[in-house]
Design a protein around this motif. Structure first.
Motif, short mmCIF file in Angstrom:
data_model
loop_
_atom_site.label_atom_id
_atom_site.label_comp_id
_atom_site.label_asym_id
_atom_site.label_seq_id
_atom_site.Cartn_x
_atom_site.Cartn_y
_atom_site.Cartn_z
N ASP B 217 -6.98 67.87 -39.29
CA ASP B 217 -7.38 67.04 -40.35
C ASP B 217 -6.74 65.83 -40.53
O ASP B 217 -7.18 64.81 -40.94
CB ASP B 217 -7.21 68.05 -41.64
CG ASP B 217 -5.53 68.45 -41.78
OD1 ASP B 217 -4.90 68.47 -40.88
OD2 ASP B 217 -5.34 68.39 -43.02
N VAL B 218 -5.38 65.67 -40.22
CA VAL B 218 -4.66 64.24 -39.88
C VAL B 218 -5.70 63.20 -39.07
O VAL B 218 -5.88 61.99 -39.56
CB VAL B 218 -3.32 64.31 -39.67
CG1 VAL B 218 -2.68 63.03 -39.54
CG2 VAL B 218 -2.64 65.21 -40.52
N VAL B 219 -5.80 63.74 -37.96
CA VAL B 219 -6.73 62.92 -36.84
C VAL B 219 -8.09 62.54 -37.50
O VAL B 219 -8.15 61.33 -37.30
CB VAL B 219 -6.78 63.64 -35.62
CG1 VAL B 219 -7.65 63.05 -34.70
CG2 VAL B 219 -5.34 64.21 -35.01
N GLU B 220 -8.65 63.52 -37.79
CA GLU B 220 -9.95 63.26 -38.42
C GLU B 220 -9.89 61.99 -39.73
O GLU B 220 -10.70 61.45 -39.53
CB GLU B 220 -10.68 64.51 -39.12
CG GLU B 220 -12.02 64.40 -39.18
CD GLU B 220 -12.84 63.86 -38.33
OE1 GLU B 220 -13.97 63.09 -38.58
OE2 GLU B 220 -12.64 63.92 -36.96
N ALA B 221 -8.91 62.36 -40.58
CA ALA B 221 -8.87 61.25 -41.74
C ALA B 221 -8.56 60.04 -41.03
O ALA B 221 -8.84 58.94 -41.57
CB ALA B 221 -7.71 61.75 -42.47
N LEU B 222 -7.56 59.93 -40.15
CA LEU B 222 -7.17 58.63 -39.64
C LEU B 222 -8.52 57.89 -38.91
O LEU B 222 -8.66 56.61 -38.74
CB LEU B 222 -6.13 58.62 -38.52
CG LEU B 222 -4.78 58.81 -39.42
CD1 LEU B 222 -3.69 59.25 -38.38
CD2 LEU B 222 -4.43 57.52 -40.01
N TYR B 223 -9.26 58.76 -38.25
CA TYR B 223 -10.49 58.38 -37.66
C TYR B 223 -11.44 57.82 -38.57
O TYR B 223 -12.01 56.67 -38.32
CB TYR B 223 -11.05 59.62 -36.83
CG TYR B 223 -12.42 59.19 -35.96
CD1 TYR B 223 -12.21 58.38 -34.90
CD2 TYR B 223 -13.68 59.64 -36.22
CE1 TYR B 223 -13.52 57.96 -34.09
CE2 TYR B 223 -14.81 59.32 -35.64
CZ TYR B 223 -14.72 58.57 -34.73
OH TYR B 223 -15.78 58.14 -33.94
N GLN B 224 -11.65 58.42 -39.52
CA GLN B 224 -12.53 57.98 -40.82
C GLN B 224 -11.97 56.90 -41.25
O GLN B 224 -12.79 55.88 -41.71
CB GLN B 224 -12.71 58.99 -41.85
CG GLN B 224 -13.42 60.46 -41.20
CD GLN B 224 -14.88 60.01 -40.56
OE1 GLN B 224 -15.49 59.14 -41.36
NE2 GLN B 224 -15.36 60.76 -39.67
N TYR B 225 -10.65 56.74 -41.70
CA TYR B 225 -10.08 55.35 -42.06
C TYR B 225 -10.68 54.39 -41.22
O TYR B 225 -10.99 53.06 -41.67
CB TYR B 225 -8.50 55.58 -41.77
CG TYR B 225 -7.74 54.13 -42.00
CD1 TYR B 225 -7.76 53.39 -42.90
CD2 TYR B 225 -7.27 53.61 -40.70
CE1 TYR B 225 -7.28 52.16 -42.95
CE2 TYR B 225 -6.65 52.36 -40.65
CZ TYR B 225 -6.55 51.75 -41.56
OH TYR B 225 -5.90 50.38 -41.61
N GLY B 226 -10.37 54.41 -39.73
CA GLY B 226 -11.01 53.21 -38.78
C GLY B 226 -12.51 53.10 -38.89
O GLY B 226 -12.89 51.98 -39.05
N ILE B 227 -13.11 54.10 -39.07
CA ILE B 227 -14.65 53.96 -38.93
C ILE B 227 -15.11 53.17 -40.55
O ILE B 227 -15.83 52.34 -40.37
CB ILE B 227 -15.23 55.48 -39.26
CG1 ILE B 227 -15.25 56.10 -38.03
CG2 ILE B 227 -16.75 55.29 -39.59
CD1 ILE B 227 -16.10 55.71 -36.93
N GLU B 228 -14.51 53.68 -41.69
CA GLU B 228 -14.88 52.78 -42.82
C GLU B 228 -14.40 51.37 -42.97
O GLU B 228 -15.13 50.72 -43.47
CB GLU B 228 -14.23 53.88 -43.84
CG GLU B 228 -15.17 55.06 -43.93
CD GLU B 228 -14.38 56.30 -44.78
OE1 GLU B 228 -15.20 57.26 -44.93
OE2 GLU B 228 -13.10 56.29 -44.93
N SER B 229 -13.03 51.38 -42.53
CA SER B 229 -12.60 49.87 -42.66
C SER B 229 -13.08 48.91 -41.54
O SER B 229 -13.51 47.79 -41.97
CB SER B 229 -10.88 49.71 -42.62
OG SER B 229 -10.54 50.44 -41.39
#
Lengths: 348, 348
Positions: B217-229
């Motif tokens: 879930d940490v990996v996925e959250a960081l991935y989404q951080y990058g996608i969104e920003s």
């Protein structure tokens, strides 16, 4: 075993596995969006090809596991430590890399045809062909992470494939460079064909062993088997162009002589003082007469250049076959021997 | 924090790490033979660039490990399970992929300049540029196998990078397709920029977490951080082109209006009934007058299109920052927040 009997056995081994390889490529590289990109990516894969490299991979796995040929499910293939892996996906990843290199090579060389159909950049366009190659490139690495192997073995397989791809790029760069340079030495040429062609054979043979957990010396021997038989294959190509009658070759014998193609034969002959730039007067294969080719071949023969290449291919093949002593003595190992022989006896 | 103070902090964080990143690229992608191939492969890497993606990777690692910024050796960086990895090599592999995509994109788009110097296919030639990109592509995968991470984590990192590269190819294919198609919908455009640009930001943020053994879930959250920003960054680019004075922008404001470039603003405006093809009469940026641009901007403003894009970028940025709640509260996490803000406040 006669060359003809060897060829029969090899072609039968390939034929038996080809449909399974084609099915794997179809399911491992499925259609997706955007449609045009995936059509272009799959175009050359679907155009056929012998599937020699995946066959080498599958046979290596069978020889190592010491199982009857075609007796195990390639998708759940026994490893040496117990458990199973999808060795078919590994074999497919090698073919996918091969396909990517052909697509990009055809752009660089501006070749119109490949496997009897228009090259991808002709059927689509250069932009799409660059991207199709790039897509397959990543796809091969993605596939190789999905074999179910022990992760340490999986990671080592990826490292080997990555290093192999770097070597292939180096080989292609040298091939392009040699077209514009005089005085290429035979050793430089041998290094080029090893990088451009043979390393992928080596990796096709070695990767199943890596994934199955074989010892390093077995992996290395299989890699060298591929390097040596793949190099022999390229060298024999040069010999066949000069020595096989045109009607068997399916194209004008001696066409290398008019295409300014550096071959190991011509590089050797130049070292022997032969004026290789003026071996024939014809400027195109169409203008070549059988008599002119024969005169050139006689001159190359007198310089010992054809024997030099033929013996080199034969020596490499014997070395390649000896590498297989690391494998259990079984039918699949015999077939890998046959493939090495086939690579220098086939060719038309 | 004011935008200016945020920018200062971000630029300082980048500046502090840039030299280390540049040293890593120099040693991880060393010169080799053939010389011309490696010169071309290293040419764009050496031409500079902010190194934003590797900085994101390094900050993610520091935030996750909850260490003082710049206090640990990136080459022997503590993982969550004990032991250490070379997180710098992982960061470098992301920049190497970025460099490969730029080289191939410039060929496809026939762009002459990149980072203020000739594009690789202009400085060398198209063949060499294709091969240089292909060499870097494999090099990135090779590097990512060499971080010293737990093999299962290493293999998952490779899988993520491979999938990301496939997505980038899909995004570039869509970008090319959209140039030849009318009626692209805003959602299709957003999908395209996510694939073409944002996934590599996501992977830059996620891969250190994968290698360090963070939870999914940490990996996925960081991935989404990058996608969104990363998506916000692209959208804000469109806003800035219209709203930042030319002298600050360093080029004519509104140049997107004459280049037939589809932007999220124009796609929205078309949906609102604006005749976007005839917003300006000028055919080149040189012909554009400030008054003409202002009239076009007013019309887009009236249609709500500029606010639509601006709000979308802001919303994505807020979402991106909220993702970082999975990280320990520390200075590196704050800097990752700042980077998300910076991506939509910088730009000239």
């Amino acid at each position: 075993m006669t060359p003809d009997a060897t060829e029969q056995r090899v072609l039968e081994a390939i034929r038996q596995r080809r449909e399974l390889v084609n099915e794997a490529l179809e399911s491992d590289v499925p259609m997706a969006e955007p449609e045009r990109l995936y059509e272009a990516s799959r175009y050359l894969l679907k155009a056929g090809g012998k599937r020699l490299r995946p066959t080498v991979s599958l046979l290596t796995a069978e020889a190592l596991a010491d199982v009857e040929p075609m007796s195990e499910d390639y998708r759940a293939f026994p490893t040496l430590a117990g458990g199973s892996i999808d060795v078919m996906t590994a074999a497919a990843s090698i073919e996918v890399i091969q396909s990517f290199t052909l697509i990009h090579d055809d752009i660089m060389d501006d070749d119109d045809l490949r496997r009897g159909v228009p090259a991808v950049h002709k059927e689509y366009d250069t932009e799409t062909a660059i991207l199709a190659g790039d897509t397959l490139y990543a796809k091969a690495f993605e596939l190789l992470t999905q074999t179910g192997a022990d992760p340490a073995n999986g990671l080592e397989a990826v490292r080997r494939l990555a290093t192999t791809c770097i070597r292939i790029c180096e080989g292609q760069a040298l091939d392009i460079e040699f077209e514009h340079r005089n005085g290429v030495l035979p050793d430089e040429y041998l290094n080029m064909i090893e990088l451009k062609t043979a390393v992928l054979y080596g990796t096709a043979a070695a990767i199943p062993a890596v994934l199955m957990g074989a010892d390093d010396d077995v992996v290395e021997a299989l890699y060298q088997y591929g390097i040596e038989s793949g190099s022999a294959f390229q060298i024999q190509d040069d010999v066949l162009d000069l020595t096989v009658p045109s009607e068997k070759l399916g194209k004008q014998r001696g066409s290398d002589l008019v295409e300014n193609k550096e071959t190991i034969i011509l590089l050797h002959a130049r070292q022997q003082g032969v004026d290789v730039e003026n071996l024939v007067e014809a400027k195109t294969a169409d203008e070549l007469s059988e008599a002119e080719v024969q005169a050139a071949v006689d001159e190359l023969d007198d310089a010992g250049s054809i024997d030099y290449a033929r013996e080199m291919a034969e020596d490499l093949t014997e070395q390649a076959k000896a590498r297989l002593d690391v494998l259990p003595d079984n039918e699949s190992r015999d077939l890998l021997c046959d493939i090495a022989d086939y690579l220098i006896t086939r060719g038309y």
